[in-house]
Design a protein around this motif. Structure first.
Motif, PDB file in Angstrom:
ATOM      1  N   LEU A 186       0.826  -1.208   0.000  1.00  0.00           N
ATOM      2  CA  LEU A 186       0.000   0.000   0.000  1.00  0.00           C
ATOM      3  C   LEU A 186       0.865   1.263   0.000  1.00  0.00           C
ATOM      4  N   ALA A 228      -3.003   5.095   0.393  1.00  0.00           N
ATOM      5  CA  ALA A 228      -3.891   3.934   0.529  1.00  0.00           C
ATOM      6  C   ALA A 228      -3.897   3.415   1.966  1.00  0.00           C
ATOM      7  N   ASP A 275      -5.993   5.680   4.176  1.00  0.00           N
ATOM      8  CA  ASP A 275      -7.429   5.432   4.017  1.00  0.00           C
ATOM      9  C   ASP A 275      -7.853   4.146   4.716  1.00  0.00           C
TER      10      ASP A 275
END
Length: 488
Positions: free
Chosen positions: A7, A11, A14
Protein backbone atom coordinates in the motif's frame (compact mmCIF):
# COMPACT_ATOMS: atom_id res chain seq x y z
CA UNK A 1 -6.60 -8.30 0.55
CA UNK A 2 -3.55 -6.60 -0.97
CA UNK A 3 -0.37 -7.15 1.04
CA UNK A 4 -0.19 -4.32 3.59
CA UNK A 5 3.37 -3.45 2.56
CA UNK A 6 2.21 -2.92 -1.05
CA UNK A 7 0.00 0.00 0.00
CA UNK A 8 1.07 3.57 -0.70
CA UNK A 9 0.91 6.07 2.17
CA UNK A 10 -2.34 7.44 0.74
CA UNK A 11 -3.89 3.93 0.53
CA UNK A 12 -2.65 2.92 4.00
CA UNK A 13 -3.98 6.19 5.45
CA UNK A 14 -7.43 5.43 4.02
CA UNK A 15 -7.32 1.83 5.26
CA UNK A 16 -6.42 2.93 8.78
CA UNK A 17 -9.21 5.51 8.83
CA UNK A 18 -11.73 2.89 7.66
CA UNK A 19 -10.41 0.45 10.32
CA UNK A 20 -9.61 -2.19 7.68
CA UNK A 21 -6.42 -2.93 9.66
CA UNK A 22 -4.59 -1.45 12.63
CA UNK A 23 -1.36 0.54 12.75
CA UNK A 24 0.17 -2.35 14.69
CA UNK A 25 -0.79 -4.84 11.96
CA UNK A 26 0.68 -2.52 9.34
CA UNK A 27 3.89 -2.11 11.34
CA UNK A 28 4.21 -5.86 11.96
CA UNK A 29 3.83 -6.48 8.22
CA UNK A 30 6.74 -4.12 7.54
CA UNK A 31 8.89 -5.61 10.30
CA UNK A 32 8.37 -9.09 8.79
CA UNK A 33 9.23 -7.77 5.31
CA UNK A 34 12.39 -6.10 6.67
CA UNK A 35 13.54 -9.40 8.16
CA UNK A 36 13.19 -11.15 4.79
CA UNK A 37 14.98 -8.33 2.95
CA UNK A 38 18.14 -8.08 5.10
CA UNK A 39 20.20 -9.23 2.11
CA UNK A 40 19.67 -5.71 0.70
CA UNK A 41 21.54 -4.18 3.69
CA UNK A 42 19.17 -1.19 3.57
CA UNK A 43 18.73 -0.92 7.36
CA UNK A 44 21.73 -0.69 9.65
CA UNK A 45 19.57 -0.58 12.79
CA UNK A 46 16.04 -1.94 13.17
CA UNK A 47 13.86 -0.58 16.01
CA UNK A 48 10.98 -3.10 16.30
CA UNK A 49 10.10 -2.42 19.96
CA UNK A 50 9.97 1.33 19.39
CA UNK A 51 7.98 0.84 16.17
CA UNK A 52 5.35 -1.33 17.89
CA UNK A 53 5.04 1.14 20.79
CA UNK A 54 4.53 4.03 18.34
CA UNK A 55 2.00 1.97 16.34
CA UNK A 56 0.01 1.16 19.51
CA UNK A 57 -0.04 4.87 20.37
CA UNK A 58 -1.35 5.60 16.86
CA UNK A 59 -4.08 2.96 17.24
CA UNK A 60 -5.18 4.61 20.50
CA UNK A 61 -5.34 8.02 18.77
CA UNK A 62 -7.25 6.60 15.78
CA UNK A 63 -9.73 4.91 18.14
CA UNK A 64 -10.29 8.26 19.87
CA UNK A 65 -10.95 9.95 16.53
CA UNK A 66 -7.66 11.86 16.58
CA UNK A 67 -5.24 11.41 13.74
CA UNK A 68 -2.16 13.15 12.43
CA UNK A 69 -1.35 13.45 8.74
CA UNK A 70 0.88 10.34 8.94
CA UNK A 71 -0.88 8.53 11.79
CA UNK A 72 0.37 4.93 11.96
CA UNK A 73 2.48 5.13 8.78
CA UNK A 74 5.81 3.19 9.13
CA UNK A 75 8.87 5.10 7.85
CA UNK A 76 12.60 4.49 7.49
CA UNK A 77 14.99 7.24 8.67
CA UNK A 78 18.31 7.98 6.98
CA UNK A 79 21.21 7.60 9.43
CA UNK A 80 22.03 11.31 9.00
CA UNK A 81 18.99 12.38 11.09
CA UNK A 82 19.44 12.53 14.87
CA UNK A 83 17.01 10.16 16.60
CA UNK A 84 16.98 10.40 20.38
CA UNK A 85 18.62 7.41 22.06
CA UNK A 86 18.99 5.57 18.74
CA UNK A 87 22.14 4.95 16.67
CA UNK A 88 22.97 8.10 14.61
CA UNK A 89 26.39 7.76 13.01
CA UNK A 90 26.15 9.04 9.41
CA UNK A 91 27.35 5.50 8.58
CA UNK A 92 30.84 6.47 9.73
CA UNK A 93 33.18 4.69 12.14
CA UNK A 94 34.28 8.07 13.55
CA UNK A 95 30.86 8.40 15.26
CA UNK A 96 31.15 4.93 16.80
CA UNK A 97 28.36 4.21 19.31
CA UNK A 98 26.93 7.74 19.16
CA UNK A 99 23.31 7.97 20.33
CA UNK A 100 22.10 11.57 20.52
CA UNK A 101 20.05 12.87 23.43
CA UNK A 102 17.98 15.01 21.07
CA UNK A 103 15.76 14.61 17.99
CA UNK A 104 16.15 16.32 14.61
CA UNK A 105 13.46 18.85 13.74
CA UNK A 106 12.37 16.88 10.65
CA UNK A 107 11.85 13.62 12.57
CA UNK A 108 10.16 15.56 15.41
CA UNK A 109 7.68 16.84 12.80
CA UNK A 110 7.06 13.30 11.53
CA UNK A 111 6.46 11.87 15.02
CA UNK A 112 4.15 14.82 15.78
CA UNK A 113 2.08 13.76 12.75
CA UNK A 114 1.87 10.15 13.99
CA UNK A 115 4.54 8.41 11.88
CA UNK A 116 6.18 5.19 13.12
CA UNK A 117 9.98 4.63 13.02
CA UNK A 118 11.06 1.23 11.67
CA UNK A 119 14.81 1.88 11.93
CA UNK A 120 17.83 3.74 10.57
CA UNK A 121 18.79 3.44 6.91
CA UNK A 122 22.18 2.87 5.33
CA UNK A 123 23.88 5.66 3.36
CA UNK A 124 27.23 6.79 2.00
CA UNK A 125 29.52 7.86 4.85
CA UNK A 126 28.67 11.48 5.81
CA UNK A 127 26.50 11.54 2.63
CA UNK A 128 29.63 11.57 0.46
CA UNK A 129 29.07 9.25 -2.47
CA UNK A 130 26.88 8.38 -5.44
CA UNK A 131 26.59 4.62 -5.01
CA UNK A 132 26.31 3.79 -1.28
CA UNK A 133 29.70 2.06 -1.48
CA UNK A 134 31.38 4.38 1.07
CA UNK A 135 29.24 3.29 4.06
CA UNK A 136 31.12 1.83 7.03
CA UNK A 137 28.36 -0.80 7.14
CA UNK A 138 28.85 -2.03 3.58
CA UNK A 139 27.02 -1.21 0.39
CA UNK A 140 23.25 -1.40 -0.11
CA UNK A 141 21.93 -3.69 -2.85
CA UNK A 142 19.45 -2.24 -5.34
CA UNK A 143 16.22 -4.31 -5.41
CA UNK A 144 16.28 -3.99 -9.22
CA UNK A 145 18.42 -6.27 -11.42
CA UNK A 146 19.34 -6.18 -15.08
CA UNK A 147 17.22 -8.31 -17.37
CA UNK A 148 18.51 -11.92 -17.45
CA UNK A 149 21.16 -11.17 -14.81
CA UNK A 150 21.57 -11.91 -11.12
CA UNK A 151 24.42 -9.41 -10.67
CA UNK A 152 23.99 -6.96 -7.79
CA UNK A 153 23.58 -3.26 -8.59
CA UNK A 154 24.05 -0.10 -6.52
CA UNK A 155 20.97 1.90 -5.45
CA UNK A 156 22.71 5.26 -5.93
CA UNK A 157 23.78 7.57 -3.16
CA UNK A 158 24.07 9.01 -0.72
CA UNK A 159 20.48 8.11 0.24
CA UNK A 160 20.84 4.58 -1.14
CA UNK A 161 19.33 2.84 1.88
CA UNK A 162 16.31 5.15 1.75
CA UNK A 163 15.71 4.52 -1.98
CA UNK A 164 16.28 0.75 -1.77
CA UNK A 165 13.98 0.39 1.27
CA UNK A 166 11.16 2.31 -0.44
CA UNK A 167 11.58 0.35 -3.70
CA UNK A 168 11.64 -2.96 -1.81
CA UNK A 169 8.49 -2.07 0.19
CA UNK A 170 10.28 -2.37 3.55
CA UNK A 171 9.05 1.08 4.60
CA UNK A 172 6.15 3.17 3.34
CA UNK A 173 8.52 6.08 2.64
CA UNK A 174 11.84 7.38 3.95
CA UNK A 175 13.64 10.55 4.92
CA UNK A 176 16.66 11.46 2.82
CA UNK A 177 19.01 14.38 2.21
CA UNK A 178 20.35 15.98 -0.96
CA UNK A 179 23.60 17.97 -1.19
CA UNK A 180 24.33 17.45 -4.89
CA UNK A 181 21.76 14.87 -6.00
CA UNK A 182 21.61 12.45 -3.07
CA UNK A 183 17.80 12.20 -3.15
CA UNK A 184 17.16 12.45 -6.88
CA UNK A 185 19.90 10.12 -8.21
CA UNK A 186 19.02 7.12 -5.95
CA UNK A 187 15.32 7.71 -6.63
CA UNK A 188 16.05 7.49 -10.38
CA UNK A 189 18.11 4.30 -9.90
CA UNK A 190 15.34 2.54 -7.94
CA UNK A 191 12.14 3.61 -9.70
CA UNK A 192 11.01 5.77 -6.76
CA UNK A 193 10.09 9.46 -6.42
CA UNK A 194 12.48 11.80 -4.64
CA UNK A 195 12.16 15.53 -4.10
CA UNK A 196 14.88 17.91 -2.95
CA UNK A 197 12.93 20.96 -1.74
CA UNK A 198 14.06 24.58 -1.92
CA UNK A 199 16.97 25.37 0.40
CA UNK A 200 15.39 26.48 3.68
CA UNK A 201 12.09 24.64 3.21
CA UNK A 202 13.06 21.95 5.78
CA UNK A 203 15.08 22.54 8.92
CA UNK A 204 18.65 21.19 8.93
CA UNK A 205 18.78 21.13 12.74
CA UNK A 206 19.73 17.68 14.02
CA UNK A 207 20.95 16.50 10.60
CA UNK A 208 24.67 15.65 10.50
CA UNK A 209 26.19 18.39 8.33
CA UNK A 210 28.07 17.73 5.09
CA UNK A 211 28.00 21.07 3.21
CA UNK A 212 25.80 23.50 5.11
CA UNK A 213 24.93 25.83 2.23
CA UNK A 214 23.87 22.90 0.01
CA UNK A 215 22.32 20.26 2.33
CA UNK A 216 18.54 19.90 2.30
CA UNK A 217 16.24 17.21 3.65
CA UNK A 218 13.46 15.69 1.58
CA UNK A 219 11.47 12.47 1.15
CA UNK A 220 11.82 9.40 -1.05
CA UNK A 221 8.45 7.77 -1.68
CA UNK A 222 6.70 5.32 -4.02
CA UNK A 223 4.74 7.86 -5.99
CA UNK A 224 4.30 11.61 -6.38
CA UNK A 225 1.31 11.81 -4.04
CA UNK A 226 3.20 10.07 -1.22
CA UNK A 227 6.17 12.43 -1.70
CA UNK A 228 3.77 15.39 -1.39
CA UNK A 229 2.24 13.97 1.82
CA UNK A 230 5.72 13.41 3.30
CA UNK A 231 7.08 16.85 2.42
CA UNK A 232 4.06 18.56 3.98
CA UNK A 233 4.97 16.94 7.32
CA UNK A 234 8.75 17.35 7.03
CA UNK A 235 8.77 21.06 6.10
CA UNK A 236 8.67 23.82 8.72
CA UNK A 237 10.36 26.96 9.91
CA UNK A 238 12.68 26.34 12.86
CA UNK A 239 14.19 28.93 15.23
CA UNK A 240 17.11 26.49 15.73
CA UNK A 241 18.01 26.74 12.02
CA UNK A 242 18.37 30.33 10.85
CA UNK A 243 18.51 29.19 7.20
CA UNK A 244 14.98 27.74 7.43
CA UNK A 245 12.40 30.02 5.84
CA UNK A 246 9.34 31.39 7.62
CA UNK A 247 6.74 30.69 4.94
CA UNK A 248 3.47 28.76 5.19
CA UNK A 249 3.78 25.11 4.08
CA UNK A 250 1.21 24.54 1.31
CA UNK A 251 -1.00 21.47 0.99
CA UNK A 252 1.23 19.86 -1.64
CA UNK A 253 -1.14 16.92 -2.13
CA UNK A 254 -3.81 19.30 -3.46
CA UNK A 255 -1.54 20.14 -6.43
CA UNK A 256 -1.65 16.57 -7.74
CA UNK A 257 -4.07 16.08 -10.59
CA UNK A 258 -4.29 19.76 -11.47
CA UNK A 259 -4.21 20.19 -15.27
CA UNK A 260 -0.89 21.41 -16.71
CA UNK A 261 -2.43 23.18 -19.71
CA UNK A 262 -0.43 26.34 -20.36
CA UNK A 263 2.51 25.30 -18.14
CA UNK A 264 5.77 26.47 -19.74
CA UNK A 265 8.42 23.72 -19.62
CA UNK A 266 12.04 24.67 -20.31
CA UNK A 267 14.45 22.30 -22.10
CA UNK A 268 18.03 23.49 -21.43
CA UNK A 269 20.29 22.84 -24.42
CA UNK A 270 23.39 22.62 -22.16
CA UNK A 271 22.11 19.38 -20.61
CA UNK A 272 22.73 17.55 -23.91
CA UNK A 273 26.20 16.47 -22.79
CA UNK A 274 28.78 14.62 -24.86
CA UNK A 275 28.48 10.85 -24.66
CA UNK A 276 24.96 10.89 -23.19
CA UNK A 277 23.39 7.45 -23.87
CA UNK A 278 20.75 7.45 -26.62
CA UNK A 279 18.16 5.92 -24.27
CA UNK A 280 18.54 8.84 -21.81
CA UNK A 281 18.09 11.37 -24.62
CA UNK A 282 15.07 9.43 -25.97
CA UNK A 283 13.47 9.37 -22.53
CA UNK A 284 13.99 13.13 -22.18
CA UNK A 285 12.27 13.72 -25.55
CA UNK A 286 9.43 11.40 -24.54
CA UNK A 287 8.95 13.29 -21.27
CA UNK A 288 8.63 16.57 -23.18
CA UNK A 289 6.10 14.95 -25.53
CA UNK A 290 4.02 13.65 -22.60
CA UNK A 291 3.83 17.13 -21.09
CA UNK A 292 3.07 18.72 -24.46
CA UNK A 293 0.26 16.21 -25.06
CA UNK A 294 -1.32 17.35 -21.77
CA UNK A 295 -1.27 21.01 -22.82
CA UNK A 296 2.15 22.22 -21.64
CA UNK A 297 4.25 24.53 -23.81
CA UNK A 298 7.79 23.32 -24.51
CA UNK A 299 10.41 26.12 -24.61
CA UNK A 300 14.10 25.73 -25.45
CA UNK A 301 16.22 27.66 -22.94
CA UNK A 302 19.88 28.28 -22.23
CA UNK A 303 21.64 27.87 -18.89
CA UNK A 304 25.14 28.79 -20.10
CA UNK A 305 27.05 28.27 -16.85
CA UNK A 306 25.83 24.69 -16.38
CA UNK A 307 29.17 23.28 -17.59
CA UNK A 308 30.93 24.90 -14.64
CA UNK A 309 28.48 23.57 -12.03
CA UNK A 310 30.15 20.23 -11.32
CA UNK A 311 33.72 21.55 -10.85
CA UNK A 312 32.42 24.46 -8.75
CA UNK A 313 30.35 22.06 -6.63
CA UNK A 314 33.40 19.86 -5.98
CA UNK A 315 35.19 22.91 -4.58
CA UNK A 316 32.35 24.35 -2.46
CA UNK A 317 31.09 21.04 -0.99
CA UNK A 318 34.48 19.67 0.14
CA UNK A 319 35.45 23.09 1.52
CA UNK A 320 32.35 23.17 3.74
CA UNK A 321 32.80 19.48 4.60
CA UNK A 322 36.39 19.98 5.78
CA UNK A 323 35.14 22.71 8.12
CA UNK A 324 32.09 20.76 9.36
CA UNK A 325 34.02 17.53 9.94
CA UNK A 326 36.75 19.23 12.01
CA UNK A 327 34.57 18.57 15.10
CA UNK A 328 35.15 14.79 14.92
CA UNK A 329 38.35 14.54 16.89
CA UNK A 330 37.85 11.70 19.38
CA UNK A 331 37.57 14.06 22.37
CA UNK A 332 33.87 14.42 23.24
CA UNK A 333 32.14 11.50 21.51
CA UNK A 334 32.61 8.80 18.90
CA UNK A 335 35.75 6.82 18.13
CA UNK A 336 38.92 7.52 20.14
CA UNK A 337 42.23 5.94 19.18
CA UNK A 338 44.91 6.65 21.84
CA UNK A 339 48.15 8.43 20.95
CA UNK A 340 51.33 9.71 22.62
CA UNK A 341 49.77 13.17 23.04
CA UNK A 342 46.52 14.95 22.13
CA UNK A 343 47.63 15.79 18.56
CA UNK A 344 48.61 12.16 18.01
CA UNK A 345 45.20 11.09 19.37
CA UNK A 346 43.42 13.49 16.97
CA UNK A 347 45.38 12.14 14.01
CA UNK A 348 44.93 8.48 14.96
CA UNK A 349 41.20 8.87 15.62
CA UNK A 350 40.52 10.70 12.36
CA UNK A 351 42.71 8.34 10.31
CA UNK A 352 40.91 5.28 11.69
CA UNK A 353 37.44 6.86 11.80
CA UNK A 354 37.05 8.40 8.35
CA UNK A 355 36.81 6.30 5.18
CA UNK A 356 38.82 6.96 2.01
CA UNK A 357 36.22 9.09 0.21
CA UNK A 358 35.61 11.28 3.26
CA UNK A 359 39.37 11.71 3.75
CA UNK A 360 39.70 12.65 0.07
CA UNK A 361 37.06 15.36 0.37
CA UNK A 362 38.48 16.72 3.65
CA UNK A 363 41.89 17.03 1.98
CA UNK A 364 40.43 18.72 -1.13
CA UNK A 365 38.42 21.08 1.08
CA UNK A 366 41.35 21.97 3.30
CA UNK A 367 43.48 22.63 0.20
CA UNK A 368 40.98 24.99 -1.49
CA UNK A 369 40.52 26.93 1.77
CA UNK A 370 44.23 27.25 2.48
CA UNK A 371 46.22 30.49 2.17
CA UNK A 372 47.16 31.14 -1.44
CA UNK A 373 44.42 28.95 -2.87
CA UNK A 374 41.27 30.38 -1.23
CA UNK A 375 40.88 33.15 -3.82
CA UNK A 376 41.94 30.95 -6.74
CA UNK A 377 39.45 28.18 -5.95
CA UNK A 378 36.82 28.83 -3.28
CA UNK A 379 36.05 32.46 -4.08
CA UNK A 380 35.90 31.73 -7.83
CA UNK A 381 33.60 28.75 -7.24
CA UNK A 382 31.23 30.95 -5.25
CA UNK A 383 31.19 33.49 -8.10
CA UNK A 384 30.32 30.68 -10.53
CA UNK A 385 27.55 29.66 -8.16
CA UNK A 386 26.07 33.16 -8.41
CA UNK A 387 26.20 32.97 -12.20
CA UNK A 388 24.40 29.60 -12.17
CA UNK A 389 21.63 31.09 -10.01
CA UNK A 390 21.37 34.10 -12.35
CA UNK A 391 20.96 31.73 -15.33
CA UNK A 392 17.92 30.22 -13.64
CA UNK A 393 16.59 33.64 -12.59
CA UNK A 394 16.56 34.68 -16.26
CA UNK A 395 14.97 31.37 -17.30
CA UNK A 396 12.04 31.90 -14.92
CA UNK A 397 10.94 34.87 -17.05
CA UNK A 398 10.26 32.36 -19.86
CA UNK A 399 9.33 29.08 -18.13
CA UNK A 400 7.60 27.67 -15.03
CA UNK A 401 9.64 24.46 -14.71
CA UNK A 402 12.72 22.93 -16.33
CA UNK A 403 12.81 19.31 -17.58
CA UNK A 404 16.11 17.37 -17.67
CA UNK A 405 17.34 13.79 -17.27
CA UNK A 406 17.92 12.80 -13.63
CA UNK A 407 21.04 10.66 -14.22
CA UNK A 408 23.45 10.01 -17.11
CA UNK A 409 22.87 6.23 -16.90
CA UNK A 410 20.82 3.55 -15.13
CA UNK A 411 22.18 1.82 -12.00
CA UNK A 412 25.63 0.22 -12.26
CA UNK A 413 27.32 -2.64 -10.41
CA UNK A 414 29.34 -2.21 -7.18
CA UNK A 415 33.00 -1.77 -8.07
CA UNK A 416 32.17 -0.88 -11.67
CA UNK A 417 33.26 2.75 -11.22
CA UNK A 418 36.61 3.09 -9.44
CA UNK A 419 37.74 6.50 -10.74
CA UNK A 420 36.48 9.19 -8.31
CA UNK A 421 36.01 11.75 -11.12
CA UNK A 422 33.90 9.32 -13.13
CA UNK A 423 31.82 8.69 -9.98
CA UNK A 424 31.38 12.44 -9.48
CA UNK A 425 29.96 12.69 -13.04
CA UNK A 426 26.85 10.88 -11.74
CA UNK A 427 25.85 14.27 -10.29
CA UNK A 428 26.14 16.14 -13.61
CA UNK A 429 22.39 16.77 -13.98
CA UNK A 430 21.62 17.36 -10.30
CA UNK A 431 24.26 19.68 -8.77
CA UNK A 432 22.99 22.88 -10.43
CA UNK A 433 19.81 22.63 -8.33
CA UNK A 434 21.78 22.65 -5.06
CA UNK A 435 24.14 25.37 -6.23
CA UNK A 436 21.14 27.60 -6.99
CA UNK A 437 19.12 26.52 -3.91
CA UNK A 438 16.18 25.40 -6.08
CA UNK A 439 13.70 22.53 -5.70
CA UNK A 440 14.09 19.45 -7.92
CA UNK A 441 12.13 16.20 -8.22
CA UNK A 442 13.03 12.88 -9.85
CA UNK A 443 10.10 10.85 -11.16
CA UNK A 444 10.27 7.35 -12.72
CA UNK A 445 9.69 7.69 -16.46
CA UNK A 446 10.75 4.45 -18.11
CA UNK A 447 12.99 1.41 -18.20
CA UNK A 448 16.39 1.03 -19.85
CA UNK A 449 17.15 -1.62 -22.49
CA UNK A 450 18.35 -3.77 -19.55
CA UNK A 451 15.01 -3.33 -17.75
CA UNK A 452 16.31 -0.87 -15.14
CA UNK A 453 14.46 2.27 -13.96
CA UNK A 454 15.26 5.66 -15.48
CA UNK A 455 14.13 8.98 -14.04
CA UNK A 456 13.33 12.44 -15.35
CA UNK A 457 14.08 15.54 -13.28
CA UNK A 458 11.90 18.62 -12.98
CA UNK A 459 13.48 21.79 -11.56
CA UNK A 460 11.26 24.52 -10.12
CA UNK A 461 11.31 28.14 -9.04
CA UNK A 462 12.23 28.88 -5.40
CA UNK A 463 9.42 27.48 -3.22
CA UNK A 464 7.68 26.24 -6.38
CA UNK A 465 7.26 22.68 -5.09
CA UNK A 466 3.51 22.71 -5.80
CA UNK A 467 4.17 23.21 -9.52
CA UNK A 468 6.77 20.42 -9.42
CA UNK A 469 4.27 17.99 -7.89
CA UNK A 470 1.67 19.05 -10.47
CA UNK A 471 4.05 18.45 -13.43
CA UNK A 472 5.61 15.30 -11.91
CA UNK A 473 2.14 13.77 -11.48
CA UNK A 474 1.50 14.42 -15.19
CA UNK A 475 4.70 12.52 -16.12
CA UNK A 476 3.84 9.74 -13.66
CA UNK A 477 0.38 9.37 -15.19
CA UNK A 478 1.84 9.10 -18.71
CA UNK A 479 4.71 6.77 -17.75
CA UNK A 480 2.87 4.41 -15.40
CA UNK A 481 4.35 2.92 -12.23
CA UNK A 482 7.38 0.67 -11.80
CA UNK A 483 7.70 -1.96 -9.09
CA UNK A 484 10.94 -3.79 -8.31
CA UNK A 485 10.73 -7.59 -8.72
CA UNK A 486 11.02 -9.35 -5.34
CA UNK A 487 13.85 -11.90 -5.62
CA UNK A 488 14.97 -12.12 -1.98
Amino acid sequence: MTSLTALTIAAARDGLRKKQFSALELTDAYLAAMEKARVLNAYIVETPEQARAMAKASDAKLAAGQRGALEGIPLGIKDLFATQGVHTQACSHVLHDFKPQYESTVTTNLWRDGAVMLGKLNMDEFAMGSSNETSYYGNVINPWKRKDSNAALVPGGSSGGSAAAVAAHICAAATATDTGGSIRQPAAFTGTVGIKPTYGRCSRWGIVAFASSLDQAGPIARDVRDAAIMLKSMASVDPKDTTSVDMPVPDYEAAIGRPIKGLRVGIPKEYRVDGMPAEIDALWQKGAEWLKAQGAEIVEISLPHTKYALPAYYIVAPAEASSNLARYDGVRYGLRVPGDDIVDMYENSRAAGFGREVQRRILIGTYVLSAGYYDAYYVRAQKVRTLIKQDFDRAWDKVDVVLTPATPSPAFAPGEITDPVQMYLNDIFTVTVNMAGLPGISVPAGLSADGLPLGLQLIGKPFGEETLFQAAAAIEQAAGGYTAPQWW
